[in-house]
Scaffold this motif. Structure first.
Motif, PDB file in Angstrom:
ATOM      1  N   UNK A   1     -33.441 -28.870  -7.675  1.00 29.69           N
ATOM      2  CA  UNK A   1     -33.475 -28.109  -8.925  1.00 29.69           C
ATOM      3  C   UNK A   1     -32.817 -26.744  -8.755  1.00 29.69           C
ATOM      4  N   UNK A   2     -32.897 -26.183  -7.567  1.00 30.66           N
ATOM      5  CA  UNK A   2     -32.252 -24.899  -7.300  1.00 30.66           C
ATOM      6  C   UNK A   2     -30.738 -24.982  -7.429  1.00 30.66           C
ATOM      7  N   UNK A   3     -30.159 -26.102  -6.978  1.00 29.29           N
ATOM      8  CA  UNK A   3     -28.711 -26.287  -7.105  1.00 29.29           C
ATOM      9  C   UNK A   3     -28.317 -26.468  -8.567  1.00 29.29           C
ATOM     10  N   UNK A   4     -29.142 -27.171  -9.338  1.00 30.92           N
ATOM     11  CA  UNK A   4     -28.862 -27.336 -10.769  1.00 30.92           C
ATOM     12  C   UNK A   4     -28.919 -25.988 -11.472  1.00 30.92           C
ATOM     13  N   UNK A   5     -29.888 -25.164 -11.107  1.00 32.86           N
ATOM     14  CA  UNK A   5     -29.990 -23.828 -11.675  1.00 32.86           C
ATOM     15  C   UNK A   5     -28.789 -22.978 -11.274  1.00 32.86           C
TER      16      UNK A   5
END
Length: 163
Positions: free
Chosen positions: A128-132
């Protein structure tokens, strides 16, 4: 004779560079979606990511939401202009429509104070951090292309939170 008036607006080279970058991102996302459709069962991990906007005007917000929505595999599922106001007053997130306090009327004022957030559904987000980070990069590049001086507003320490 007075000096010529300079019209404020985006510089064509920055806009062209941004559109080229976005087209590459669009093609990459399209290939990923087609790959999932053709070979189902590869284990996509959908996620909803909350992102605190740095956009200041309605045009910037609308452009950003449109770009996210146009990108295959992503969809804006919600917006909240006053999440921090309600949380501060009640101690918890409130999802009801209520009268806004004086000084925060209108969405532009809320965004200027750094309170607008969007929730984005991402088709495949193992991290999710990469998507953010991709959302932050898209917003940075868009603001750099469209704002008059191309200055980026520094990201807040809590620029967004994965959910």
């Amino acid at each position: 004779m007075s000096a010529p008036v300079r019209v404020a607006g985006p510089r064509p080279l920055r806009v062209a560079r941004f559109l080229g970058w976005y087209l590459g991102r669009f093609v990459r996302a399209s290939v990923e979606v087609v790959r999932e459709v053709v070979t189902p069962g590869t284990g996509v991990r959908p996620a909803v990511v909350r992102h605190r906007l740095r956009c200041r005007t309605d045009l910037e917000v609308a452009s950003f939401v449109a770009l996210v929505g146009l990108t295959p595999g992503s969809l804006v599922v919600g917006t909240d202009d006053h999440a921090d106001d309600r949380a501060a007053r009640t101690g918890r997130a409130v999802r009801t429509r209520e009268r806004r306090p004086a000084g925060t009327r209108g969405s532009v004022a809320a965004r200027a104070a750094g309170r607008a957030e969007i929730a984005v559904h991402v088709m495949d987000a193992p991290d999710a951090g990469a998507a953010l980070a991709e959302l932050v990069e898209l917003e940075d590049r868009m603001l750099d292309a469209f704002r008059r001086r191309g200055r980026r507003t520094p990201a807040a320490p809590d620029a967004g939170t994965p959910r």
